[in-house]
Design a protein around this motif. Structure first.
Motif, mmCIF file in Angstrom:
data_model
loop_
_atom_site.group_PDB
_atom_site.id
_atom_site.type_symbol
_atom_site.label_atom_id
_atom_site.label_comp_id
_atom_site.label_asym_id
_atom_site.label_seq_id
_atom_site.Cartn_x
_atom_site.Cartn_y
_atom_site.Cartn_z
ATOM 1 N N GLY A 182 0.563 -1.347 0.142
ATOM 2 C CA GLY A 182 0.020 0.019 0.105
ATOM 3 C C GLY A 182 0.844 1.294 -0.047
ATOM 4 N N HIS A 183 0.232 2.389 0.207
ATOM 5 C CA HIS A 183 0.867 3.643 0.316
ATOM 6 C C HIS A 183 1.880 3.753 1.464
ATOM 7 C CE1 HIS A 183 -1.482 5.424 -3.176
ATOM 8 N NE2 HIS A 183 -2.720 4.877 -2.621
ATOM 9 N N PHE A 184 1.358 3.168 2.277
ATOM 10 C CA PHE A 184 2.087 3.179 3.705
ATOM 11 C C PHE A 184 3.285 1.971 3.680
ATOM 12 C CE2 PHE A 184 -1.414 5.681 5.144
ATOM 13 C CZ PHE A 184 -0.862 6.777 5.455
ATOM 14 N N GLY A 185 3.290 1.601 2.734
ATOM 15 C CA GLY A 185 4.318 0.216 2.684
ATOM 16 C C GLY A 185 3.643 -1.055 3.008
ATOM 17 N N ASP A 186 4.504 -1.910 3.556
ATOM 18 C CA ASP A 186 4.012 -3.178 3.934
ATOM 19 C C ASP A 186 3.789 -3.238 5.290
ATOM 20 O OD1 ASP A 186 2.811 -5.591 3.583
ATOM 21 O OD2 ASP A 186 5.042 -6.767 3.554
ATOM 22 N N ASP A 201 -5.109 1.329 4.658
ATOM 23 C CA ASP A 201 -4.283 1.761 3.499
ATOM 24 C C ASP A 201 -4.840 1.175 2.267
ATOM 25 O OD1 ASP A 201 -2.270 2.612 2.087
ATOM 26 O OD2 ASP A 201 -0.692 1.261 2.873
ATOM 27 N N SER A 202 -4.345 1.393 1.225
ATOM 28 C CA SER A 202 -4.623 0.779 -0.248
ATOM 29 C C SER A 202 -3.762 0.889 -1.007
ATOM 30 C CB SER A 202 -5.945 1.577 -0.598
ATOM 31 O OG SER A 202 -5.567 2.997 -0.885
ATOM 32 N N THR A 203 -3.836 0.032 -2.016
ATOM 33 C CA THR A 203 -2.999 -0.015 -3.118
ATOM 34 C C THR A 203 -2.810 1.167 -3.893
ATOM 35 O OG1 THR A 203 -4.266 -1.445 -4.353
ATOM 36 C CG2 THR A 203 -2.543 -2.509 -3.137
ATOM 37 N N PRO A 204 -1.751 1.771 -4.540
ATOM 38 C CA PRO A 204 -1.901 2.570 -5.506
ATOM 39 C C PRO A 204 -2.725 2.545 -6.588
ATOM 40 C CG PRO A 204 0.463 2.166 -4.771
ATOM 41 C CD PRO A 204 -0.415 1.207 -4.299
ATOM 42 N N GLY A 205 -3.554 3.459 -7.093
ATOM 43 C CA GLY A 205 -4.460 3.397 -8.202
ATOM 44 C C GLY A 205 -5.688 2.636 -7.856
ATOM 45 N N LEU A 206 -6.135 2.391 -6.689
ATOM 46 C CA LEU A 206 -7.208 1.828 -6.283
ATOM 47 C C LEU A 206 -8.646 2.766 -6.697
ATOM 48 C CD1 LEU A 206 -9.019 -0.449 -4.855
ATOM 49 C CD2 LEU A 206 -8.879 0.915 -2.674
ATOM 50 N N LYS A 207 -9.351 2.291 -7.690
ATOM 51 C CA LYS A 207 -10.587 2.798 -7.968
ATOM 52 C C LYS A 207 -11.651 2.347 -7.024
ATOM 53 C CE LYS A 207 -9.108 3.992 -12.636
ATOM 54 N NZ LYS A 207 -8.115 4.962 -12.204
ATOM 55 N N LYS A 208 -12.322 3.395 -6.220
ATOM 56 C CA LYS A 208 -13.433 3.079 -5.517
ATOM 57 C C LYS A 208 -14.769 3.850 -6.247
ATOM 58 C CE LYS A 208 -10.677 3.539 -1.370
ATOM 59 N NZ LYS A 208 -10.676 4.207 0.049
ATOM 60 N N ASP A 209 -15.075 3.523 -7.463
ATOM 61 C CA ASP A 209 -16.153 4.397 -8.008
ATOM 62 C C ASP A 209 -17.538 3.753 -7.916
ATOM 63 O OD1 ASP A 209 -14.344 6.187 -9.271
ATOM 64 O OD2 ASP A 209 -14.082 5.226 -11.305
ATOM 65 N N ASP A 210 -17.178 2.386 -7.526
ATOM 66 C CA ASP A 210 -18.376 1.551 -7.292
ATOM 67 C C ASP A 210 -18.457 1.295 -5.732
ATOM 68 O OD1 ASP A 210 -19.325 1.322 -10.011
ATOM 69 O OD2 ASP A 210 -17.648 -0.364 -10.171
ATOM 70 N N LEU A 211 -19.539 1.175 -5.191
ATOM 71 C CA LEU A 211 -19.802 0.862 -3.892
ATOM 72 C C LEU A 211 -19.172 -0.694 -3.648
ATOM 73 C CD1 LEU A 211 -23.610 1.485 -3.363
ATOM 74 C CD2 LEU A 211 -21.621 2.570 -2.319
ATOM 75 N N PHE A 212 -18.536 -0.894 -2.222
ATOM 76 C CA PHE A 212 -17.768 -2.083 -1.975
ATOM 77 C C PHE A 212 -18.749 -2.999 -1.767
ATOM 78 C CE2 PHE A 212 -16.275 -4.946 1.249
ATOM 79 C CZ PHE A 212 -15.053 -5.498 0.623
ATOM 80 N N GLY A 213 -18.415 -4.282 -2.511
ATOM 81 C CA GLY A 213 -19.541 -5.481 -2.331
ATOM 82 C C GLY A 213 -20.598 -5.337 -3.322
ATOM 83 N N LEU A 214 -20.537 -4.467 -4.139
ATOM 84 C CA LEU A 214 -22.006 -4.409 -5.098
ATOM 85 C C LEU A 214 -21.697 -5.470 -6.152
ATOM 86 C CD1 LEU A 214 -24.182 -2.380 -5.606
ATOM 87 C CD2 LEU A 214 -22.663 -1.383 -7.248
#
Length: 169
Positions: free
Chosen positions: A6-10, A54-67
């Protein structure tokens, strides 16, 4: 290829995929196993206390999680705030749960709900400092930008000391 770091490392041991509405993985969410979070020093020597996500670089959250797990025939969707809430409630067999995550309900989220012909949304956000405010904003957004009927589970109804809908259930 997707990175798991992630952005904050491992620094986070728990990782789970974030999938778009079609089920494609757009990145990974990473969670601290310490409820109070981690103290992280970033590459620019800034110290960040109590980091829980944290999340990995480039993560797209345009959709609701679990949809992606919601059946096309569902007319009523329950939207919670936290990813763990959605994961836990889905594991219990609830097949109409999704989450906004650490953000707010947005217009892009509503676009996908329209495509899926969702008629009703039940907002069940957290009982904390921002949950009630985010609930009001979500309802206002729904009224202004869709024909979906919003319902609300008042976060205060979870009771004293209960913060999340999954804890309540």
């Amino acid at each position: 290829t997707l990175k798991i770091q992630g952005h904050f490392g491992d620094n986070f041991r728990l990782a789970f995929p974030y999938r778009n509405a079609d089920g494609l993985i757009t990145g990974f969410l990473k969670r601290s196993t310490n409820p109070k979070g981690e103290t992280i020093t970033t590459y620019d020597n800034k110290v960040h206390d109590n980091v829980r996500w944290d999340s990995t670089p480039g993560l797209k959250k345009d959709d609701l999680f679990g949809l992606d797990k919601i059946a096309e025939t569902i007319e009523t969707l329950i939207i919670v705030e936290g990813y763990p809430d959605a994961l836990y409630l889905q594991a219990l067999g609830m097949n109409n749960i999704s989450a906004v995550g650490q953000g707010k309900l947005g217009k892009k989220h509503l676009e996908e709900l329209r495509k899926r012909k969702i008629k009703n949304v039940i907002i069940a956000f957290d009982n904390d400092d921002v949950g009630p405010k985010n609930t009001v904003e979500a309802v206002e957004l729904i009224f202004k930008n869709s024909s979906i009927t919003p319902y609300v589970i008042d976060p205060k109804s979870y009771g004293n000391g209960v913060k999340d809908p999954d804890e309540y259930l």
